[in-house]
Design an enzyme around this catalytic site. Structure first.
Site, PDB file in Angstrom:
ATOM      1  N   ARG A  12      24.060  45.541 -23.543  1.00 20.47           N
ATOM      2  CA  ARG A  12      24.148  47.001 -23.471  1.00 20.47           C
ATOM      3  C   ARG A  12      23.855  47.604 -24.845  1.00 20.47           C
ATOM      4  O   ARG A  12      24.199  47.003 -25.870  1.00 20.47           O
ATOM      5  CB  ARG A  12      25.563  47.411 -23.051  1.00 20.47           C
ATOM      6  CG  ARG A  12      25.910  46.984 -21.641  1.00 20.47           C
ATOM      7  CD  ARG A  12      25.762  48.150 -20.678  1.00 20.47           C
ATOM      8  NE  ARG A  12      25.830  47.658 -19.315  1.00 20.47           N
ATOM      9  CZ  ARG A  12      24.854  47.827 -18.414  1.00 20.47           C
ATOM     10  NH1 ARG A  12      23.750  48.455 -18.725  1.00 20.47           N
ATOM     11  NH2 ARG A  12      24.997  47.363 -17.196  1.00 20.47           N
ATOM     12  N   CYS A  13      23.274  48.805 -24.847  1.00 22.44           N
ATOM     13  CA  CYS A  13      23.059  49.521 -26.103  1.00 22.44           C
ATOM     14  C   CYS A  13      24.414  49.794 -26.752  1.00 22.44           C
ATOM     15  O   CYS A  13      25.362  50.062 -26.029  1.00 22.44           O
ATOM     16  CB  CYS A  13      22.293  50.811 -25.856  1.00 22.44           C
ATOM     17  SG  CYS A  13      20.529  50.573 -26.104  1.00 22.44           S
ATOM     18  N   PRO A  14      24.545  49.680 -28.082  1.00 23.70           N
ATOM     19  CA  PRO A  14      23.433  49.584 -29.049  1.00 23.70           C
ATOM     20  C   PRO A  14      22.994  48.159 -29.387  1.00 23.70           C
ATOM     21  O   PRO A  14      22.226  47.989 -30.329  1.00 23.70           O
ATOM     22  CB  PRO A  14      24.034  50.260 -30.283  1.00 23.70           C
ATOM     23  CG  PRO A  14      25.494  49.912 -30.210  1.00 23.70           C
ATOM     24  CD  PRO A  14      25.837  49.893 -28.749  1.00 23.70           C
TER      25      PRO A  14
END
Lengths: 75, 383
Positions: A12-14
């Site tokens: 998942r971002c970041p």
């Protein structure tokens, strides 16, 4: 074609952006790094990171490995 | 030691205005009857409803019979879009909308497309401002039934060129719907629209009251099953005590709006400057000048948005985020996406009438350390 590939699928971002930021100083200037990332936020955040850091965003490709983002180290 | 709470999410819901509380309590005693009936208690309820409608119409600058109260801002937005499209179905089935509309508008657009209609999305620039050339081209295309434009972005605060967009619509003979949820009770409303919606809990009214205004001569047709209440625009008996409270607090908010806008805009300027100066690797987004007075958004590089919200909450700060990890769909905010700005580590701060300079100062004093702590934990310092 990219010179190397970082596989950030499932992250998942970041995290994909962080992976690209960590790798970039380790490769020679001019190197094209492809980031594989299936988190939809990567489509926004990888180009935004390139803009903020002065790296070159070459574009995205949607291949057999899913969405991928090509970045060239410029400095 | 727990920190005293500082609520900075007025763009989601402003704290209840004291006038709303007073009006709500009075109307619970006085306004429980169905205003549609023909007995004394109903006549009293009818008087309260009429007065609420007239006060709201006065603030919006429209006629009382152009205003209907809905069960929420979302219902108002759904009705505005679907009713505007239904009223012009003989002309065509295309909805033109900006890329940064509220999800309520976009979900209504999805329903329209799912039923065989079409939607044209108009882009915005890096500051979140509508591409007027693309908008003018889009509304001039054949078969456009309705155009929808938010008055100012609820996520980044950028004020939209509504007057110019309305002129393009007028030239094309297309009615314009404006979602004014963040503007009503805070800033003067733009001219040139045919349909407008708002939401009472954004200005300090109670939750569960929306406003739908349809100007005379607009071809709008209710998308709901028939009901004679509220000029046939929204079915069901209104929550009269809440409507009375909404109208009273709107009048109070509008009376203070100019002074509050000046006060809050200065605090937002301070947030914009200090966050950019004191938090490394941060992107403060939205137009720095043509913006709402009470709202500012920024994104912190390499920081997880959910972790940032929790860290701020532990220090007593309530804020909102457009980062994907904070949304139920795990998608980044469509507004940040449309602008092409960083979406992770995102924080939206929105101020209200109870926000003090000391609140903002404490936020600004604590934020750099909170962000630095999260970056240290994640091992991203110096990247």
């Amino acid at each position: 074609m990219p010179d190397e590939v970082i596989d950030c699928r499932g992250q998942r971002c970041p995290l994909p952006v962080i992976a690209a930021a960590r790798r970039m100083p380790e490769v020679p200037v001019g190197t094209v790094v492809r980031v594989l990332a299936d988190d939809p936020a990567a489509a926004v955040d990888i180009p935004a990171w390139c803009r903020m850091r002065g790296q070159e965003f070459l574009g995205s490709v949607d291949g057999p490995d899913g969405p991928a983002y090509d970045v060239r180290r410029t400095h | 030691m727990s920190a005293s709470p500082v609520y900075l999410d007025a763009a989601t819901a402003a704290p209840t205005h004291p006038v709303a509380r007073q009006a709500l309590l009075a109307a619970l005693d006085d306004g429980w009857a169905d205003p549609g009936k023909l007995y004394t208690q109903a006549r009293r309820a009818r008087q309260l409803l009429d007065a609420a409608r007239e006060a709201t119409a006065l603030t919006l600058g429209v006629r009382a019979d152009e205003v209907s109260f809905t069960p929420s801002g979302t219902t108002a937005a759904h009705g505005a879009v679907l009713g505007g499209l239904a009223g012009r179905r003989r002309v065509g089935s295309t909805l033109v909308h900006s890329a940064i509309e509220h999800s309520a508008v976009l979900h209504a657009a999805e329903r329209h497309v799912g039923a065989g209609g079409t939607a044209t999305e108009v882009p915005v620039d890096r500051l979140g401002r509508l591409d007027l050339t693309a908008w003018s081209t889009a509304v001039r295309a054949p078969g456009v039934a309705l155009a929808a434009l938010i008055t100012a972005s609820h996520e980044v605060g950028t004020v939209q060129p509504v007057a110019e967009a309305a002129a393009a619509c007028a030239d094309a003979g297309v009615p314009l719907y404006v979602d004014a949820a963040q503007s009503v009770g805070r800033v003067p409303l733009p001219a040139g629209w045919s349909v407008l919606t708002a939401s009472a809990h954004k200005w300090g009214g109670p939750p569960g009251v929306g406003v739908l205004a349809v100007r005379k001569g607009t071809r709008w047709e209710s998308p709901w099953p028939a009901d004679e209440r509220e000029s046939g625009r929204t079915p069901g008996v209104v929550n009269l005590p809440a409507v009375v409270a909404a109208a009273a607090s709107l009048r109070a908010a509008a009376a203070d709006a100019a002074a509050e806008a000046t006060r809050l805009a200065a605090l937002v300027d301070r947030v914009r400057e200090r966050v950019a100066a004191e938090v490394p690797d941060v992107e403060v987004v939205g137009d720095p000048v043509l913006r709402l007075p009470h709202l500012v958004t920024f994104s912190c590089l390499y920081v997880d948005g959910e972790a940032l919200l929790h860290a701020l909450d532990r220090r007593g700060f309530a804020v909102s985020s457009g980062s994907s990890c904070t949304s139920s769909t795990l998608r980044p905010s469509h507004v940040l996406e449309a602008m092409g700005v960083l979406s992770h580590g995102n924080v939206r701060v929105s101020l209200h009438r109870e926000t003090t300079e000391a609140d903002v100062e404490r936020f600004l004093t604590e934020l750099p350390g909170i962000v630095a702590g999260l970056r240290a934990e994640a091992g991203v310092v110096g990247l």
